[in-house]
Every structure is written in structure tokens, then in C-alpha cells.
Design a protein around this motif. Structure first.
Motif, PDB file in Angstrom:
ATOM      1  N   PRO A 166     -33.559  12.390   5.135  1.00  0.00           N
ATOM      2  CA  PRO A 166     -33.970  11.242   5.937  1.00  0.00           C
ATOM      3  C   PRO A 166     -35.235  10.537   5.437  1.00  0.00           C
ATOM      4  CG  PRO A 166     -34.722  13.238   6.987  1.00  0.00           C
ATOM      5  CD  PRO A 166     -33.953  13.661   5.749  1.00  0.00           C
ATOM      6  N   ARG A 167     -35.766  10.952   4.284  1.00  0.00           N
ATOM      7  CA  ARG A 167     -36.997  10.329   3.787  1.00  0.00           C
ATOM      8  C   ARG A 167     -36.829   8.821   3.594  1.00  0.00           C
ATOM      9  NH1 ARG A 167     -38.234  13.078  -1.642  1.00  0.00           N
ATOM     10  NH2 ARG A 167     -35.983  13.249  -1.599  1.00  0.00           N
ATOM     11  N   TYR A 168     -37.926   8.112   3.825  1.00  0.00           N
ATOM     12  CA  TYR A 168     -37.950   6.676   3.549  1.00  0.00           C
ATOM     13  C   TYR A 168     -37.902   6.468   2.040  1.00  0.00           C
ATOM     14  CZ  TYR A 168     -39.473   1.838   3.274  1.00  0.00           C
ATOM     15  OH  TYR A 168     -39.539   0.496   3.006  1.00  0.00           O
ATOM     16  N   ARG A 169     -37.056   5.549   1.614  1.00  0.00           N
ATOM     17  CA  ARG A 169     -36.984   5.149   0.207  1.00  0.00           C
ATOM     18  C   ARG A 169     -36.881   3.634   0.161  1.00  0.00           C
ATOM     19  NH1 ARG A 169     -34.049   9.331  -3.290  1.00  0.00           N
ATOM     20  NH2 ARG A 169     -33.933  11.164  -1.961  1.00  0.00           N
ATOM     21  N   ARG A 170     -37.591   3.035  -0.759  1.00  0.00           N
ATOM     22  CA  ARG A 170     -37.471   1.595  -0.949  1.00  0.00           C
ATOM     23  C   ARG A 170     -36.121   1.352  -1.608  1.00  0.00           C
ATOM     24  NH1 ARG A 170     -40.030  -2.270   0.477  1.00  0.00           N
ATOM     25  NH2 ARG A 170     -42.008  -1.220   0.738  1.00  0.00           N
ATOM     26  N   LEU A 171     -35.302   0.505  -0.991  1.00  0.00           N
ATOM     27  CA  LEU A 171     -33.952   0.232  -1.475  1.00  0.00           C
ATOM     28  C   LEU A 171     -33.846  -1.186  -2.018  1.00  0.00           C
ATOM     29  CD1 LEU A 171     -31.822   1.749   1.435  1.00  0.00           C
ATOM     30  CD2 LEU A 171     -32.585   2.855  -0.676  1.00  0.00           C
ATOM     31  N   ALA A 172     -32.965  -1.354  -2.973  1.00  0.00           N
ATOM     32  CA  ALA A 172     -32.633  -2.692  -3.457  1.00  0.00           C
ATOM     33  C   ALA A 172     -32.051  -3.486  -2.285  1.00  0.00           C
ATOM     34  CB  ALA A 172     -31.617  -2.601  -4.587  1.00  0.00           C
ATOM     35  N   TYR A 173     -32.134  -4.777  -2.365  1.00  0.00           N
ATOM     36  CA  TYR A 173     -31.562  -5.640  -1.321  1.00  0.00           C
ATOM     37  C   TYR A 173     -30.971  -6.868  -2.001  1.00  0.00           C
ATOM     38  CZ  TYR A 173     -31.107  -8.602   2.783  1.00  0.00           C
ATOM     39  OH  TYR A 173     -30.613  -9.409   3.764  1.00  0.00           O
ATOM     40  N   LEU A 184     -25.918   8.863  -3.867  1.00  0.00           N
ATOM     41  CA  LEU A 184     -24.667   9.209  -3.195  1.00  0.00           C
ATOM     42  C   LEU A 184     -24.579  10.682  -2.813  1.00  0.00           C
ATOM     43  CD1 LEU A 184     -21.979   8.089  -2.213  1.00  0.00           C
ATOM     44  CD2 LEU A 184     -21.044   8.522  -4.486  1.00  0.00           C
ATOM     45  N   GLU A 185     -25.309  11.533  -3.498  1.00  0.00           N
ATOM     46  CA  GLU A 185     -25.258  12.966  -3.219  1.00  0.00           C
ATOM     47  C   GLU A 185     -25.927  13.327  -1.902  1.00  0.00           C
ATOM     48  OE1 GLU A 185     -27.077  11.870  -6.204  1.00  0.00           O
ATOM     49  OE2 GLU A 185     -25.065  11.570  -7.007  1.00  0.00           O
ATOM     50  N   THR A 186     -26.675  12.387  -1.335  1.00  0.00           N
ATOM     51  CA  THR A 186     -27.423  12.677  -0.118  1.00  0.00           C
ATOM     52  C   THR A 186     -27.338  11.479   0.824  1.00  0.00           C
ATOM     53  OG1 THR A 186     -29.514  13.549   0.724  1.00  0.00           O
ATOM     54  CG2 THR A 186     -29.653  11.854  -1.000  1.00  0.00           C
ATOM     55  N   GLY A 187     -28.055  11.560   1.917  1.00  0.00           N
ATOM     56  CA  GLY A 187     -28.078  10.468   2.890  1.00  0.00           C
ATOM     57  C   GLY A 187     -28.250  11.023   4.280  1.00  0.00           C
ATOM     58  N   ASN A 198     -22.302  12.891   8.870  1.00  0.00           N
ATOM     59  CA  ASN A 198     -23.230  13.781   8.164  1.00  0.00           C
ATOM     60  C   ASN A 198     -24.299  14.178   9.177  1.00  0.00           C
ATOM     61  OD1 ASN A 198     -25.137  15.094   6.600  1.00  0.00           O
ATOM     62  ND2 ASN A 198     -25.293  13.489   5.054  1.00  0.00           N
ATOM     63  N   ILE A 199     -24.219  15.395   9.643  1.00  0.00           N
ATOM     64  CA  ILE A 199     -25.172  15.858  10.651  1.00  0.00           C
ATOM     65  C   ILE A 199     -26.202  16.809  10.054  1.00  0.00           C
ATOM     66  CG2 ILE A 199     -23.930  17.891  11.498  1.00  0.00           C
ATOM     67  CD1 ILE A 199     -24.582  16.772  14.390  1.00  0.00           C
ATOM     68  N   GLY A 200     -26.238  16.889   8.733  1.00  0.00           N
ATOM     69  CA  GLY A 200     -27.266  17.699   8.108  1.00  0.00           C
ATOM     70  C   GLY A 200     -26.795  18.520   6.927  1.00  0.00           C
TER      71      GLY A 200
END
Length: 192
Positions: free
Chosen positions: A38-45, A52-55, A163-165
Motif C-alpha cells: 500500500p505504499r505511496y508511489r508517484r505514478l505516471a499519468y 504488476l507483481e504487487t498492488g 487482493n486482501i493482502g
């Protein structure tokens, strides 16, 4: 008409959400998205995504909708720019942030409701159709979101893609927690 309404109507005119394709796109994440981060990451827009391996739970829904032509990052950001006060401010935000807003379940609930997609919450399994979006209260201020599968569990209740964890999974979860929202895309058959 707001810019978002124009965007959404344009999107709807191009192609309505196909529930079978939405479920298939979510199911393709099972075995691929193996973690939860759940970490904040700056994403493209536009079109930004975490690896894809996480989220998180919302990433399952976001990733499943993109092949259908709906980028929730863009749609939600556009609506928040025009109607910021309509959205929760639980995070102390003072302006929209396209890197995180679409990944927060309460924001998605607000966006779905603002699009007229909200349905009554029900304890009847038959009220939920493949491709419906469901949100839950997990307790302690935690919210969750997932997609109703086209597969039915042994108890006759539709499975949920989420995805609950532990990464993306398809599980019997629909009635495990308090349901706080039920949403259906335009053009999807009504529950009968």
C-alpha cells in the motif's frame, strides 16, 4: 454537463463494460499479482500503475477496467479536480493527487455513486452479477473492494476477485464482511 460526464458519456458510447471481459481481466491477475503493497508511489499519468507483481485491492479493479477503455486514474482525477469537496478528505489532502486518489476505496465508492452506478446492498446472493463491484468494511477503518466473479462457491454465493493482502485471488468472500457498496456498470443486466 461536467467534463467528467462528457468523458464518461464518450467512454460509454465507445464501448460499455463487458462483464465477462472484466471478470477475465481480473482473473488474469491471479498468480501474477502475488503481493500487497500500500505504499505511496508517484505514478505516471495517465495509465500509471504500480508493478504488476504487487498492488492493493483497488488495483485489481483498476487493472481489469483499463482493457475496457476506462482508466479510473483519469476518470476519478478529472472528477476530483472539478468536484473535490464531494470526495472524502480522510487523508488530509488539499488537492487531487493522480498518483493515489484512484487507489483509495472511499474515493472509488464516491466516483461509482456519482456515476449513478450504486445499487442497494443485499444479503441475497442472486442480487450480485459477474462484473459488479462490491466494497466492504473490514473493521478498524479498513475498507476493501473487489469484483464479483462468474464462478459460484459451494454455498451458491458468487466468488470475488480481489487482493486482501496475499495477492490477487478468487475466493468466497462476498458475505464474510459488512458490505458497504454495490455498483454495476451501465448496460449490465439487472439482478433478477
Amino acid at each position: 454537463m461536467t467534463a467528467l460526464c462528457g468523458l464518461l458519456l464518450c467512454w460509454q458510447a465507445q464501448a460499455a463494460v463487458d462483464p465477462a471481459a472484466l471478470v477475465a481481466a481480473a482473473r488474469q491477475q491471479v498468480g501474477v499479482t502475488l503481493g500487497y503493497d500500500p505504499r505511496y508511489r508517484r505514478l505516471a499519468y495517465p495509465g500509471g500503475d504500480v508493478p504488476l507483481e504487487t498492488g492493493v485491492c483497488s488495483d485489481v479493479v483498476i487493472r481489469a477496467l483499463r482493457p475496457q477503455g476506462l482508466d479510473l486514474q483519469v476518470a476519478l482525477h478529472q472528477d476530483m479536480r472539478e468536484h473535490f469537496r464531494a470526495y472524502p478528505r480522510s487523508w488530509g489532502a488539499t488537492r487531487p493527487d493522480p498518483s493515489i486518489d484512484h487507489r483509495r476505496v472511499p474515493n472509488l465508492m464516491t466516483w461509482f455513486r456519482r456515476q449513478g452506478m450504486a445499487l442497494p446492498v443485499s444479503r441475497e446472493a442472486g442480487a450480485y452479477r459477474p462484473g459488479d463491484v462490491v466494497t466492504w468494511n473490514l473493521g478498524r477503518g479498513q475498507t476493501h473492494i473487489g469484483l464479483v466473479s462468474d464462478r459460484i462457491g459451494v454455498d451458491g454465493v458468487p466468488l470475488i476477485l480481489h487482493n486482501i493482502g496475499r495477492g490477487a485471488r478468487e475466493e468466497d468472500l462476498l458475505f464474510r464482511f459488512e458490505i458497504t457498496g454495490h455498483y454495476r456498470f451501465p448496460g449490465t443486466p439487472e439482478a433478477g
